[in-house]
Design an enzyme around this catalytic site. Structure first.
Site, PDB file in Angstrom:
ATOM      1  N   LYS A 116     120.197 -77.680  42.587  1.00 15.21           N
ATOM      2  CA  LYS A 116     120.234 -79.110  42.291  1.00 15.21           C
ATOM      3  C   LYS A 116     119.276 -79.511  41.171  1.00 15.21           C
ATOM      4  CE  LYS A 116     121.704 -80.314  46.915  1.00 15.21           C
ATOM      5  NZ  LYS A 116     121.993 -81.381  47.836  1.00 15.21           N
ATOM      6  N   GLU A 275     129.092 -85.958  42.339  1.00 14.52           N
ATOM      7  CA  GLU A 275     128.669 -87.005  43.271  1.00 14.52           C
ATOM      8  C   GLU A 275     127.604 -87.914  42.653  1.00 14.52           C
ATOM      9  OE1 GLU A 275     129.453 -84.849  47.553  1.00 14.52           O
ATOM     10  OE2 GLU A 275     127.385 -84.899  46.858  1.00 14.52           O
ATOM     11  N   ARG A 291     133.761 -76.733  44.265  1.00 16.30           N
ATOM     12  CA  ARG A 291     134.832 -76.276  45.167  1.00 16.30           C
ATOM     13  C   ARG A 291     135.710 -77.479  45.489  1.00 16.30           C
ATOM     14  NH1 ARG A 291     133.180 -78.847  49.740  1.00 16.30           N
ATOM     15  NH2 ARG A 291     130.945 -79.120  49.990  1.00 16.30           N
ATOM     16  N   ARG A 337     137.848 -88.612  59.455  1.00 19.33           N
ATOM     17  CA  ARG A 337     137.684 -87.240  59.963  1.00 19.33           C
ATOM     18  C   ARG A 337     137.789 -87.286  61.487  1.00 19.33           C
ATOM     19  NH1 ARG A 337     133.463 -83.839  56.308  1.00 19.33           N
ATOM     20  NH2 ARG A 337     133.940 -84.857  54.316  1.00 19.33           N
TER      21      ARG A 337
HETATM   22  P1  ADP Z   1     124.135 -82.267  50.428  1.00 16.73           P
HETATM   23  O1  ADP Z   1     124.321 -81.328  49.286  1.00 16.73           O
HETATM   24  O2  ADP Z   1     123.335 -81.686  51.530  1.00 16.73           O
HETATM   25  O3  ADP Z   1     125.410 -82.916  50.878  1.00 16.73           O
HETATM   26  P2  ADP Z   1     123.479 -84.565  48.774  1.00 16.73           P
HETATM   27  O4  ADP Z   1     122.514 -84.406  47.690  1.00 16.73           O
HETATM   28  O5  ADP Z   1     124.931 -84.553  48.426  1.00 16.73           O
HETATM   29  O6  ADP Z   1     123.204 -83.444  49.873  1.00 16.73           O
HETATM   30  O7  ADP Z   1     123.155 -85.879  49.600  1.00 16.73           O
HETATM   31  C1  ADP Z   1     123.839 -86.175  50.802  1.00 16.73           C
HETATM   32  C2  ADP Z   1     123.585 -87.611  51.201  1.00 16.73           C
HETATM   33  O8  ADP Z   1     122.177 -87.852  51.364  1.00 16.73           O
HETATM   34  C3  ADP Z   1     124.032 -88.654  50.204  1.00 16.73           C
HETATM   35  O9  ADP Z   1     125.387 -88.957  50.307  1.00 16.73           O
HETATM   36  C4  ADP Z   1     123.148 -89.835  50.571  1.00 16.73           C
HETATM   37  O10 ADP Z   1     123.623 -90.490  51.736  1.00 16.73           O
HETATM   38  C5  ADP Z   1     121.842 -89.165  50.931  1.00 16.73           C
HETATM   39  N1  ADP Z   1     120.937 -89.098  49.755  1.00 16.73           N
HETATM   40  C6  ADP Z   1     120.723 -88.059  48.927  1.00 16.73           C
HETATM   41  N2  ADP Z   1     119.818 -88.379  47.963  1.00 16.73           N
HETATM   42  C7  ADP Z   1     119.456 -89.647  48.174  1.00 16.73           C
HETATM   43  C8  ADP Z   1     118.566 -90.572  47.528  1.00 16.73           C
HETATM   44  N3  ADP Z   1     117.848 -90.237  46.446  1.00 16.73           N
HETATM   45  N4  ADP Z   1     118.448 -91.822  48.042  1.00 16.73           N
HETATM   46  C9  ADP Z   1     119.144 -92.197  49.141  1.00 16.73           C
HETATM   47  N5  ADP Z   1     119.992 -91.388  49.790  1.00 16.73           N
HETATM   48  C10 ADP Z   1     120.152 -90.135  49.328  1.00 16.73           C
END
Ligand code: ADP
Length: 442
Positions: A116, A275, A291, A337
């Site tokens: 990331k 995302e 993916r 889901r």
């Molecule tokens: P993963 O790869 O584990 O799915 P993500 O980076 O996609 O993790 O984040 C998953 C979720 O976590 C997001 O959809 C959001 O709800 C929350 N999240 C991640 N980063 C932040 C942030 N900086 N502020 C608020 N919520 C966050």
């Protein structure tokens, strides 16, 4: 066109891939653990190979066994599905080294996007706004505290190699930072074999918005609109919809422009998702999932594109049937889901029908839902001309759907679909926590 493909996965997504392959004229080889010998994907595939006992660490995650199964059955390609090895660059590399096609992007691209910290740097390079945060990884608590001073609390510590909502810690004050940093790093090390963490500003109640991308690796990049996945329990998605009630055409265009630049430059091949977190009129890059995703059917509904078909063509033939310039968005689609709240035998099943309803699942009457894997047993998806009509359609489809023998979240999903705040379209990722107690009583 390839003749035969192995699916290194199980359940609903394996069934979905078999469906696309059958329509493409590609034979399929399923793999299964001993817990899954009567799973629907085993029945639908042309051949099936047992790859081990129930724990996924001894079956669905064994790279060499999967590759040997593909070689021994004369497969030319492996589709990794979602979860398991779908974003594992070492697996993709090993598949290629055996002369097989991996249905996904180049292993180096998976490596880059799977980290990331590197993904953030890459997005920034292509002009995408990123969530404010530390420049690169952090480990020293003193330096971290300095960096966070500029951001202001709350912040979120994230694992560079994290996924599935795991490995994140919210920190609300300076005093909690050092301790959480070391806990997060240890958790990241034990879950992802990589203790690298970084820090982002924690946005209190943003929307989770993502773009569905398809690319052929030759510069053609299609954007199939966005999905809103803000209804999340413990950072895990529960309901998704497309379009997003919080994105207008201007934001959609700005997001897509940056995404197309990035995916084109990376020579990305196949299906992927970019995302973002959205707060009012601002959007911030969060990560790329290299993916196909669970929620891809809502994008299929509003574009009419078979995403798995295009993904397979993009990776096996370096071509897509769709024209990236001709993707139109039509109507509104919502996905719920369907999760098992307990494993067991499905004694009876009724699947809803009627216009604009789709149920992607591995369930059938008499099947076993084993306790070893993800709790998702199906996805109910609807399509209608407007959001209001999609909500009405989803409500009646959830009313019709009946699964007996195991406990499911069907009544909880109906509760949310009827809730005024969900209906208003005005909610963020904090929404589920607000309604948690009430919904879990439903
Ligand atoms: P993963 O790869 O584990 O799915 P993500 O980076 O996609 O993790 O984040 C998953 C979720 O976590 C997001 O959809 C959001 O709800 C929350 N999240 C991640 N980063 C932040 C942030 N900086 N502020 C608020 N919520 C966050």
């Amino acid at each position: 066109m390839i003749k035969r493909l192995l699916i290194a996965n199980r359940g609903e997504i394996a069934v979905r891939i078999i469906r696309a392959c059958r329509e493409l004229g590609i034979e399929t080889v399923a793999v299964y653990s001993t817990a899954d010998q009567n799973n629907l994907h085993v029945r639908f595939a042309d051949q099936a190979v047992c790859i081990g006992p129930p724990p996924s660490s001894e079956s669905y995650l064994l790279k060499n066994n999967l590759i040997m199964a593909a070689v021994n059955t004369g497969c030319e390609a492996i589709h990794p599905g979602v979860g398991f090895l779908s974003e594992n660059a070492a697996f993709a590399r090993a598949v290629r080294e055996k002369g097989l096609i991996f249905i996904g992007p180049d292993p180096d691209v998976i490596d880059l996007l799977g980290d990331k910290v590197q993904a953030r740097d890459t997005a920034k390079k292509f002009g995408l706004p990123i969530t404010p945060g530390t420049e690169g990884a952090v480990s020293d608590p003193g330096l971290a505290a300095k960096a966070v001073e500029h951001l202001g609390y709350p912040v979120i510590i994230k694992a560079a190699s994290g996924g599935g909502g795991k490995g994140m810690r919210i920190v609300r004050s300076k005093e909690e930072l050092a301790e959480n940093l070391s806990i997060a790093s240890r958790e990241a090390e034990s879950n992802f074999a990589d203790g690298t963490v970084f820090i982002e500003k924690y946005l209190e109640n943003p929307r989770h918005v993502e773009l569905q991308i398809l690319a052929d690796g030759r510069g053609n990049v299609a954007v199939l609109g966005e999905r809103d996945c803000s209804v999340q329990k413990n950072h895990q998605k529960l309901i998704e919809e497309s379009p997003s009630p919080g994105v207008d055409s201007g934001m959609r265009k700005r997001m897509a422009e940056g995404a197309v630049r990035m995916f084109r430059e990376l020579k990305y091949q196949g299906a992927g998702t970019i995302e973002f977190l959205v707060e009012e009129n601002n959007f911030y890059f969060m990560e790329v999932n290299a993916r196909v995703q669970v929620e891809h059917p809502v994008s299929e509904y509003i574009t009419g594109v078979d995403i798995i078909r295009e993904q397979i063509l993009a990776c096996t033939e370096s071509r897509m049937e769709i024209d990236p310039g001709q993707v139109d968005l039509d109507g509104w689609s919502i996905e719920c889901r369907i999760n098992a709240l307990s494993p067991g035998l499905v004694t009876s099943l009724y699947v809803p029908g009627g216009p604009g309803v789709r149920f992607d699942s591995f369930l059938y009457q008499g099947c076993m839902v084993p306790p070893h894997y993800d709790s998702m047993v199906g996805k109910l998806i609807v399509h209608a001309p407007t959001r209001e009509r999609a909500l009405a359609r989803m409500e009646r489809a959830l009313y019709e759907l009946s699964v007996e023998g195991i406990k499911t979240n069907i009544s909880r999903q109906r509760w949310i679909i009827r809730h005024p705040k969900f209906r208003s379209g005005n909610f963020g990722t904090g929404y589920y926590e607000e309604i948690r107690e009430e919904v879990e009583r439903a």
